[in-house]
Design an enzyme around this catalytic site. Structure first.
Site, PDB file in Angstrom:
ATOM      1  CB  SER A  13      -6.403  -6.232  -4.024  1.00  0.00           C
ATOM      2  OG  SER A  13      -6.753  -5.826  -5.139  1.00  0.00           O
ATOM      3  CE  LYS A  15      -8.759  -2.934  -8.040  1.00  0.00           C
ATOM      4  NZ  LYS A  15      -8.005  -2.315  -6.712  1.00  0.00           N
ATOM      5  CB  SER A  16      -3.141  -1.251 -10.282  1.00  0.00           C
ATOM      6  OG  SER A  16      -4.354  -0.797 -10.076  1.00  0.00           O
ATOM      7  CG  HIS A  50      -0.276   5.466  -8.957  1.00  0.00           C
ATOM      8  ND1 HIS A  50      -0.608   4.181  -8.853  1.00  0.00           N
ATOM      9  CD2 HIS A  50      -0.329   5.924  -7.880  1.00  0.00           C
ATOM     10  CE1 HIS A  50      -0.907   3.884  -7.422  1.00  0.00           C
ATOM     11  NE2 HIS A  50      -0.946   5.072  -6.878  1.00  0.00           N
TER      12      HIS A  50
END
Length: 170
Positions: A13, A15-16, A50
């Protein structure tokens, strides 16, 4: 970043990313509390990607189970927890006492004087899971998210990279 901020949304979405951007506004050290475990090659590659994307400014602390303790041990800077639902999954699959650990997490978040951003998944918007474990997880995640959200100064729902403020101070 508001002192205590929660970012909730579905998978992919945004969010991170938004939580990272929020935490990076802090001038001091940045601490990324990672709850994921590299259980297979794809997940290991995802974690490595990441970590590289976060850059050298971030200190990564792996805490798949010991999240409250990790929060309590950080003396300065800003904290980003990614994510609560993976932590919950780790607890459930390991047979750990979820309610007690959730209470310890709430206490650690409340006790830290540092800015903290919490990332979590909203898992209750879809169909009712067919399997009992899926329903148990969905219900436990909903309860955990409610408990954590109650102590946040700000909370945002993220959908398709767009942000809907749920609670906003400052």
């Amino acid at each position: 970043m508001t002192a205590k901020t929660m970012f909730v949304g579905g998978a992919r979405s945004g969010k991170s990313r938004l939580a990272l951007e929020s935490a990076e506004r802090h001038a001091g050290p940045l601490h990324y509390l990672a709850t994921a475990e590299a259980g297979d090659g794809e997940m290991a590659a995802r974690i490595a990607r990441h970590r590289a994307e976060r850059g050298a400014r971030w200190r990564t602390i792996e805490c798949p189970l010991d999240l409250p303790e990790a929060i309590a041990a950080i003396p300065s800077g800003a904290i980003l927890v990614d994510c609560l639902t993976l932590w919950l999954s780790n607890l459930m699959l390991g047979g750990h006492p979820i309610e007690r650990r959730a209470d310890e997490l709430i206490a650690a978040i409340a006790a830290t004087p540092l800015p903290i951003a919490i990332v979590t998944n909203e898992v209750g918007l879809g169909i009712v899971p067919a399997h009992p474990l899926g329903r148990e997880f969905r219900d436990a995640a909903g309860r955990l998210n409610q408990k954590v959200a109650a102590g946040m100064g700000a909370a945002y729902f993220v959908v398709s990279g767009l942000v809907l403020p749920l609670r906003q101070f400052g």
